[in-house]
Design an enzyme around this catalytic site. Structure first.
Site, PDB file in Angstrom:
ATOM      1  N   ASP A 184      14.473  40.237  23.977  1.00 39.67           N
ATOM      2  CA  ASP A 184      14.689  40.260  25.329  1.00 39.67           C
ATOM      3  C   ASP A 184      13.480  40.132  26.113  1.00 39.67           C
ATOM      4  OD1 ASP A 184      16.034  40.308  27.712  1.00 39.67           O
ATOM      5  OD2 ASP A 184      17.105  42.455  27.523  1.00 39.67           O
TER       6      ASP A 184
HETATM    7  C1  NOJ Z   1      16.608  40.493  30.564  1.00 40.68           C
HETATM    8  C2  NOJ Z   1      17.866  40.881  30.342  1.00 40.68           C
HETATM    9  O1  NOJ Z   1      17.972  42.146  29.959  1.00 40.68           O
HETATM   10  C3  NOJ Z   1      18.771  39.935  29.472  1.00 40.68           C
HETATM   11  O2  NOJ Z   1      19.931  40.230  29.197  1.00 40.68           O
HETATM   12  C4  NOJ Z   1      18.781  38.821  30.164  1.00 40.68           C
HETATM   13  O3  NOJ Z   1      19.404  37.712  29.187  1.00 40.68           O
HETATM   14  C5  NOJ Z   1      17.082  38.186  30.253  1.00 40.68           C
HETATM   15  N1  NOJ Z   1      16.216  39.356  30.979  1.00 40.68           N
HETATM   16  C6  NOJ Z   1      16.983  36.843  30.803  1.00 40.68           C
HETATM   17  O4  NOJ Z   1      17.066  36.925  32.099  1.00 40.68           O
END
Ligand code: NOJ
Length: 746
Positions: free
Chosen positions: A289
């Site tokens: 993530d």
């Molecule tokens: C953080 C989020 O938790 C995730 O779900 C997302 O895909 C990414 N940021 C990218 O924006």
């Protein structure tokens, strides 16, 4: 005889065809392997590490950008395998052209959070889950994939398949609710929708099952918080949708911000290596993530980014989203012999394989087609799909006195509330490329629907502040109207990532506004637009008609008008329990009995209960009304005893006893009465969504086999135990209309 020969011929043909297909796909897999290995052999260590690195564009960051640098220059040097947040056929082409200037010309992957639609925005995922309509959810993901892929996107960071039972958690809007069975089916539908007929097709994007794992159980509903749970809960509730996503062919997985039982998910070998890559044999790749590899330092799990990179790669995270830990450290880690080249190669191969499958080595620009983009985005067909899905996502919570549906011939309607004319809020949290002018508000939807009715409007109050000065105007117009429609709820940015709230009552003075409008004595219909279950006890107790509309996307207003005026008979059912108070959280239907079960809301003395609150939720999982009524009758089980090898069928008659055609979601719940491990009081095991004309009856059949009776025993072995089971069929988890017992024998 002829028929038998015909069927035999069909079966042989299908078998041959499957064998041929399996052989063909094995061949193409082998062919890709050969290409991947050949390319890998040409790559320097630095180029390999580059493939494991992903940066955001500086324009549309969806998190804290780690560092700005000359990203195009880094792409030319082969230091990047993917970018997120670059979108549009023209922009993706420009960036891809840069990748084509690198030594090995390895194309970039463009990833984006296409969560509920791309240009045409669909209802938020939690809303769609309320449709219990798997085809609708697949369609929603399909349309999103068609639009996104036409806009240069190869990869969506969706679906989020995290189960969550905590409406304080802002990201609850992005999932499918509280139930692992429903959540698993929805995960599968969404993966199929995004990936269509398979990677390599021009309208397919790679799906990403996220967040692996257990992010939805963040303590106290606070985003990014720790998770502490038993292995049992993990396997019974939180992992099943991930397994379903994997079985449906999810190309990628994303790990998670949370630590799980003391180990950050990003550096968690048990999750990523043991379960995902070894036990489940996942062949795609895992992306971290945003920044989560670097965040292991803040977790206190890694001393610095050098150690964080080692821990993450070793644990099975293949690509580093935005933390720069891999690009900054992996080369050195290999040279220092802290990370084996075999691990790097495995991660690189997983990523290259997907680039081949997408066809990017044949044509790196194949998704960056300006003409196709023009035709696809916001097409009438896509908007129509969004309207269909939006209608299906609406839940009729209450309709005392049958105030709804409204007549289209009313003389005057007052449309009141801070969300009545809002279009921006309809887009919900994860909209990426929306067109504000094309988001239909409730007011516009009603206007589009009606010819001669006079519409009066007053805002009444703001969503969040405490000013009541607009109340008098709202009351004045309510008094002039035949019906008062009130739109309340949350602004689009009050639920979503980093949008956790400790107070989930309808914000501001909106419920006070409802009270003064209700006091006019006019029929009041309340629409609650929100990204999570909200608390609104006074409204729930006093207002006769309530629709929960969530955030419905581009066609929100039209869909709501379809339901309000009876062009569509609502059939949504809650995919999550609605609490009476934050103090009840987590409240979910599949709880355990406890040793001192409270048998009803008054049974509290020395019972597992609250002194100040019933145990039951305000609105239960599975609840949702229709303009018509349904009768459940004639339950018959094919047997009262079955062996482990047998299945039994439960049949019953469902009758539409009202005056409108409508759909019902009939739900099957089971309870294992006594087992070696305590079992929930009921668990959803099947459901059917059935359309019935007024007066029509249908026979519905559920098949109960060993799989439906199985659970993890004390040794975490999956299987069914002999004994009595309770079978319950109903219209909601708290409204069981038919039940029977049966026995499983060894
Ligand atoms: C953080 C989020 O938790 C995730 O779900 C997302 O895909 C990414 N940021 C990218 O924006």
């Amino acid at each position: 005889m002829k028929k038998t020969i015909f069927y035999a011929a069909v079966i042989i043909a299908i078998t041959n065809c499957c064998t041929v297909f399996a052989q063909a796909s094995k061949k193409s897999a082998d062919a890709i392997d050969i290409k991947v290995n050949a390319l890998l052999a040409k790559m320097t260590l630095e180029e390999k590490v580059g493939q494991l690195n992903q940066y955001t564009s500086d324009k549309d960051a969806t998190g804290p950008v780690s560092k700005s640098s000359n990203k195009l220059e880094e792409i030319k040097q082969g230091r990047l395998g993917s970018m997120l947040n670059v979108r549009g056929a023209a922009d993706t082409r420009i960036v891809q052209e840069t990748a084509m200037q690198s030594r090995l010309k390895i194309p970039l992957l463009f990833g984006l959070d296409v969560i509920h639609g791309y240009r045409v925005t669909f209802p938020i995922p939690l809303a769609e889950a309320a449709s219990w309509d798997l085809e609708a959810m697949e369609l929603s993901a399909r349309v999103a994939a068609r639009e996104a892929s036409a806009s240069g996107i190869h990869w969506t960071f969706a679906p989020m398949v995290d189960i969550s039972r905590d409406p304080r958690w802002g990201r609850i809007m992005e999932g499918a609710g509280e139930d692992p069975y429903l959540g698993s089916l929805i995960a599968k539908a969404r993966i199929h929708g995004f990936q269509g007929k398979g990677l390599g097709n021009l309208d397919a994007v790679m799906a990403c099952a996220k967040h692996f794992a257990a992010y939805g159980a963040a303590l106290a509903g606070r985003d990014y918080n720790s998770v502490d749970m038993s292995d049992r809960l993990l396997w019974e509730v939180y992992l099943p949708p991930f397994k379903a996503a994997l079985d449906a062919g999810a190309a990628t997985f994303m790990n998670s911000f949370n630590d799980l039982n003391g180990i950050p998910a990003t550096g968690n070998s048990y999750l990523q290596r043991d379960i995902l890559k070894d036990k489940w044999n996942f062949k795609g790749f895992v992306v971290s993530d945003w920044g989560s590899i670097g965040e292991m330092v803040a977790h206190g799990y890694a001393k610095d980014s050098y150690e964080a990179a080692r821990l993450a790669l070793t644990a099975g995270s293949d690509m580093d989203m935005e933390s720069r830990s891999y690009i900054g450290n992996l080369t050195k880690l290999v040279k220092d012999k802290k990370v084996s080249i075999a691990l790097i190669d495995d991660a690189v191969k997983r990523i290259l394989r997907k680039k081949y499958e997408l066809g990017l080595f044949d044509d790196p620009y194949r998704f960056s087609d300006v003409e196709r983009e023009k035709k696809e985005l916001n097409s009438p067909e896509n908007r129509q799909a969004a309207r269909e899905v939006a209608k299906k996502s609406i839940v009729l919570l209450k309709n005392d006195n049958q105030v709804l549906p409204l007549s289209k011939n009313l003389k005057t309607i007052a449309v009141i509330g801070p969300l009545a004319k809002s279009n921006t809020d309809m887009k919900g949290f994860w909209s990426v490329d929306w067109d504000n002018d094309k988001l239909v508000s409730l007011y516009e939807g009603i206007e589009n629907k009606l010819g001669n009715t006079k519409l009066l409007y007053a805002k009444g109050c703001e969503i969040s502040d405490s000013t009541q000065t607009g109340f008098s105007e709202a009351v004045a117009i309510a008094k002039q109207a035949d019906v008062v429609i009130v739109a309340v709820g949350e602004a689009f940015n009050m639920s979503g990532e980093a949008k956790s709230r400790s107070n989930i009552h309808i914000p501001g003075v909106q419920e006070e506004l409802i009270k003064v409008l209700q006091a006019t004595g006019k029929p009041v219909v309340v629409l609650v637009m929100a990204g999570r279950p909200l608390i609104f006890n006074w409204t729930a107790d006093h207002v006769p008609s309530i629709l929960y509309t969530w955030w419905l996307g581009s066609e929100a207003g039209n869909a709501m008008a379809d339901v309000l005026f009876g062009d569509y008979n609502p059939a949504g059912k809650l995919p999550i329990s609605f609490p009476r108070s934050e103090g009840q959280i987590p409240v979910f239907y599949s709880s355990k009995s406890t040793g001192r079960p409270s048998m009803n809301d008054k049974d509290i003395v020395y019972k597992s209960a609250y002194l100040d609150l019933p145990n039951s939720p305000k609105f239960a999982f599975g609840h949702g009304l229709s303009y018509t009524s349904f009768k459940y009758s004639d339950l018959k089980l094919s047997k009262n005893k079955i062996s482990q090898k047998e299945a039994l069928t439960a049949t019953f008659t469902l009758t539409n006893t009202g005056k409108y055609a409508g759909e019902e979601v009939a739900q099957l719940y089971l309870q294992d009465m006594v087992a070696s491990v305590t079992r929930p009081v009921k668990e959803l095991k099947d459901f059917r969504k059935i359309m019935l004309a007024a007066g029509e009856s249908k026979t519905i059949t559920f098949i109960i086999d060993k799989e439906k009776l199985s659970f993890y025993d004390q040794k975490m072995k999956w299987g069914a135990e002999a004994g009595d089971f309770n079978l319950m069929i109903g219209t909601a988890s708290n409204n069981i209309l038919l039940s029977s017992k049966f026995e499983l024998i060894d």
